[in-house]
Design a protein around this motif. Structure first.
Motif, PDB file in Angstrom:
ATOM      1  N   ASN A 209      20.650 -74.533 -34.206  1.00 28.73           N
ATOM      2  CA  ASN A 209      19.687 -74.951 -33.242  1.00 28.73           C
ATOM      3  C   ASN A 209      19.382 -73.963 -32.262  1.00 28.73           C
ATOM      4  O   ASN A 209      20.088 -72.926 -32.432  1.00 28.73           O
ATOM      5  CB  ASN A 209      20.277 -76.177 -32.502  1.00 28.73           C
ATOM      6  N   PHE A 210      18.520 -74.377 -31.409  1.00 31.38           N
ATOM      7  CA  PHE A 210      18.372 -73.536 -30.424  1.00 31.38           C
ATOM      8  C   PHE A 210      19.224 -72.974 -29.329  1.00 31.38           C
ATOM      9  O   PHE A 210      19.988 -73.804 -29.131  1.00 31.38           O
ATOM     10  CB  PHE A 210      16.960 -73.986 -29.194  1.00 31.38           C
ATOM     11  N   ASN A 211      19.508 -71.985 -28.934  1.00 29.07           N
ATOM     12  CA  ASN A 211      20.167 -71.614 -27.620  1.00 29.07           C
ATOM     13  C   ASN A 211      19.387 -72.070 -26.379  1.00 29.07           C
ATOM     14  O   ASN A 211      17.928 -71.833 -26.651  1.00 29.07           O
ATOM     15  CB  ASN A 211      20.607 -69.993 -27.420  1.00 29.07           C
ATOM     16  N   ALA A 212      19.798 -72.731 -25.447  1.00 30.51           N
ATOM     17  CA  ALA A 212      18.773 -73.535 -24.430  1.00 30.51           C
ATOM     18  C   ALA A 212      19.473 -73.106 -22.971  1.00 30.51           C
ATOM     19  O   ALA A 212      20.552 -73.114 -22.748  1.00 30.51           O
ATOM     20  CB  ALA A 212      18.785 -74.713 -24.698  1.00 30.51           C
ATOM     21  N   ASN A 322      23.492 -72.387 -30.018  1.00 34.55           N
ATOM     22  CA  ASN A 322      23.377 -72.345 -31.434  1.00 34.55           C
ATOM     23  C   ASN A 322      24.671 -72.883 -31.920  1.00 34.55           C
ATOM     24  O   ASN A 322      25.799 -71.825 -31.990  1.00 34.55           O
ATOM     25  CB  ASN A 322      22.807 -71.159 -31.877  1.00 34.55           C
ATOM     26  N   MET A 323      24.820 -73.998 -32.700  1.00 37.52           N
ATOM     27  CA  MET A 323      25.904 -74.396 -33.312  1.00 37.52           C
ATOM     28  C   MET A 323      26.344 -73.599 -34.576  1.00 37.52           C
ATOM     29  O   MET A 323      27.314 -73.628 -34.835  1.00 37.52           O
ATOM     30  CB  MET A 323      25.722 -75.881 -33.688  1.00 37.52           C
ATOM     31  N   LYS A 324      25.263 -72.687 -35.074  1.00 41.66           N
ATOM     32  CA  LYS A 324      25.647 -72.007 -36.117  1.00 41.66           C
ATOM     33  C   LYS A 324      26.843 -71.261 -36.286  1.00 41.66           C
ATOM     34  O   LYS A 324      27.622 -71.201 -37.320  1.00 41.66           O
ATOM     35  CB  LYS A 324      24.592 -70.914 -36.365  1.00 41.66           C
ATOM     36  N   GLU A 325      27.033 -70.674 -35.097  1.00 44.25           N
ATOM     37  CA  GLU A 325      28.454 -69.737 -34.575  1.00 44.25           C
ATOM     38  C   GLU A 325      29.701 -70.738 -34.910  1.00 44.25           C
ATOM     39  O   GLU A 325      30.581 -70.000 -35.494  1.00 44.25           O
ATOM     40  CB  GLU A 325      28.267 -69.163 -33.207  1.00 44.25           C
ATOM     41  N   LYS A 326      29.450 -72.079 -34.827  1.00 37.67           N
ATOM     42  CA  LYS A 326      30.853 -72.683 -34.786  1.00 37.67           C
ATOM     43  C   LYS A 326      30.922 -73.435 -36.248  1.00 37.67           C
ATOM     44  O   LYS A 326      31.916 -73.810 -36.704  1.00 37.67           O
ATOM     45  CB  LYS A 326      30.858 -73.796 -33.748  1.00 37.67           C
ATOM     46  N   VAL A 327      29.653 -73.618 -36.934  1.00 34.02           N
ATOM     47  CA  VAL A 327      29.783 -74.340 -38.151  1.00 34.02           C
ATOM     48  C   VAL A 327      29.803 -73.432 -39.363  1.00 34.02           C
ATOM     49  O   VAL A 327      30.524 -73.869 -40.244  1.00 34.02           O
ATOM     50  CB  VAL A 327      28.260 -75.180 -38.181  1.00 34.02           C
ATOM     51  N   GLY A 356      17.605 -79.531 -29.442  1.00 35.48           N
ATOM     52  CA  GLY A 356      18.985 -79.531 -29.394  1.00 35.48           C
ATOM     53  C   GLY A 356      19.599 -80.930 -29.960  1.00 35.48           C
ATOM     54  O   GLY A 356      18.679 -81.831 -30.394  1.00 35.48           O
ATOM     55  N   THR A 357      20.722 -81.036 -29.930  1.00 39.02           N
ATOM     56  CA  THR A 357      21.632 -82.452 -30.726  1.00 39.02           C
ATOM     57  C   THR A 357      22.957 -82.251 -29.907  1.00 39.02           C
ATOM     58  O   THR A 357      23.400 -81.221 -29.545  1.00 39.02           O
ATOM     59  CB  THR A 357      21.554 -82.226 -32.059  1.00 39.02           C
ATOM     60  N   ASP A 358      23.330 -83.518 -29.702  1.00 39.38           N
ATOM     61  CA  ASP A 358      24.780 -83.619 -29.219  1.00 39.38           C
ATOM     62  C   ASP A 358      25.572 -82.673 -30.253  1.00 39.38           C
ATOM     63  O   ASP A 358      26.739 -82.136 -29.546  1.00 39.38           O
ATOM     64  CB  ASP A 358      25.198 -85.111 -29.386  1.00 39.38           C
ATOM     65  N   GLY A 359      25.341 -82.651 -31.583  1.00 38.47           N
ATOM     66  CA  GLY A 359      26.407 -81.839 -32.183  1.00 38.47           C
ATOM     67  C   GLY A 359      26.392 -80.435 -32.080  1.00 38.47           C
ATOM     68  O   GLY A 359      27.586 -79.635 -32.048  1.00 38.47           O
TER      69      GLY A 359
END
Length: 409
Positions: A209-212, A322-327, A356-359
């Motif tokens: 997702n985006f960094n925001a 961006n959740m990518k770093e954690k997933v 974005g998302t809660d995730g």
């Protein structure tokens, strides 16, 4: 299928619009109306450890029905709707066996949902669609997700032959104003990982997702009588216009797609003496994200250098990352969801979220949390719709993920 329709409609007719100007959680009292209903419904279907806290965060448990150790997984959705468009007095229309042609949402006002503008409609020919009446949003974002989670839990309870580990469900307020995860108790939730059921069209599976960030640009002017203003007046609106026009013209939402970031001017309030610009800054790439924030500040510094005093003050606050770093370190959780879709005959659409998302916040709070489709389209407006068959498939995906996670190997 009818039980999903009935459950979904019972949720969307309750107004749960959130309010970014409120400092309470939830931001509006009316969110409690649906929250309390959900608590009772979770108890009724047989969920255990059903709780709701002082901020309306709901959690519940479906206990494991296997003897071996299985990771605890979670499914999460939000019950508020966006303040971008009214969610009061939702009057849904059910279109059975959709024929691929224009749908008249509101004959009196000439509001039409047309595949000429929304060609995604054509992939749902022959299916049952739920639309608005053209005067409100629908609320599929994210009451479709809640419908799917509760229906899946009810199905698993009624079909104990489907083996699964411990499952936690969570429903949150205020996601639409960026606060859905702010007071989510990850430790209490107790899951190894989770999935938000908050995507759009069938097949979507997202872990990027985006960094925001949000930026407030305050431009200070000086007001004097316009008849005697020569050499004295400083019109903040002209300076604000210079600032706006100095940012990259094509790096805005209407000119970007996929992984391309942007600057989005979301509001202007202006008088001669002060103009306030509200921006959101978005980019999937962390370096580009930081560069965008730096560009905002550098532009303000450059304009300030043209005046004897500071005329622009910039305040930038990061919102989520961006959740990518954690997933990515736990990609098996994405693989399980992808395999679940494939086994159900659904083509996975793995793509970045342009939002974005809660995730994303939950992932940085220690709960890796990819996003799965809930089925709706055209969120946040009068043209929102959801195919019922997509909600059925999303419900099946939840059950299949639970089943696959419980496999000993």
């Amino acid at each position: 299928m009818q039980n999903i329709i009935d459950r979904f409609i019972s949720y969307i007719i309750i107004d749960t619009e959130s309010d970014p100007k409120s400092s309470t959680t939830p931001s509006t009292l009316k969110q409690w109306d649906l929250a309390n209903k959900l608590v009772e419904e979770l108890k009724t279907i047989g969920m255990q450890d059903v709780t709701i806290d002082e901020n309306a965060y709901i959690m519940a448990t479906l206990p494991s029905n296997v003897n071996h150790d299985v990771p605890t997984i979670g499914f999460i959705s939000h019950f508020d709707t966006t303040p971008d468009f009214t969610g009061a007095n939702v009057n849904p229309q059910i279109i059975k066996n959709y024929n691929g042609k224009d749908i008249i949402l509101n004959e009196e006002e000439g509001i039409i949902l047309s595949p000429d503008l929304f060609d995604d409609l054509l992939q749902y020919k022959g299916q049952t669609l739920i639309t608005t009446d053209g005067t409100t949003l629908l609320g599929a974002d994210d009451k479709a997700g809640i419908t799917e989670i509760i229906t899946a839990m009810e199905y698993l309870i009624n079909h104990p032959e489907i083996k699964h580990g411990k499952i936690r469900v969570g429903f949150t307020p205020d996601e639409e104003i960026g606060r859905g995860a702010h007071k989510f108790d990850v430790e209490k939730f107790g899951a190894d990982w989770a999935y938000t059921m908050d995507g759009s069209q069938i097949g979507e599976l997202e872990y990027e997702n985006f960094n925001a960030a949000g930026a407030v640009i305050k431009v200070k002017g000086k007001i004097v009588h316009p008849g005697y203003a020569k050499g004295k007046m400083i019109n903040s609106m002209y300076i604000a216009t210079e600032f706006i026009n100095s940012l990259p013209e094509l790096e805005t939402p209407e000119h970007t797609e996929n992984y391309q970031g942007f600057f989005h001017l979301s509001s202007i309030e202006g008088k001669v003496e002060e103009t306030i610009l509200q921006y959101i800054i978005r980019d999937h790439d962390k370096k580009h994200f930081e560069a965008r924030k730096e560009m905002i500040q550098n532009l303000a510094d450059e304009i300030n250098s043209q005046y004897e005093r500071e005329v622009i003050v910039v305040e930038i606050k990061d919102q989520y990352y961006n959740m990518k770093e954690k997933v990515e370190p736990v990609m098996h959780i994405v693989d399980i969801a992808e395999e679940a879709m494939k086994q159900l005959g659904i083509k996975p659409l793995i793509k970045p979220i342009r939002g974005g998302t809660d995730g994303s916040q939950l992932s940085y709070m220690g709960l890796p949390c990819p996003n799965i489709f809930a089925g709706g389209h055209n969120f946040h407006g009068r043209y929102e719709y959801v195919p019922v068959e997509s909600m059925v498939k999303a419900t099946q995906v939840i059950c299949k993920i639970a089943e696959l996670t419980a496999l000993k190997n």
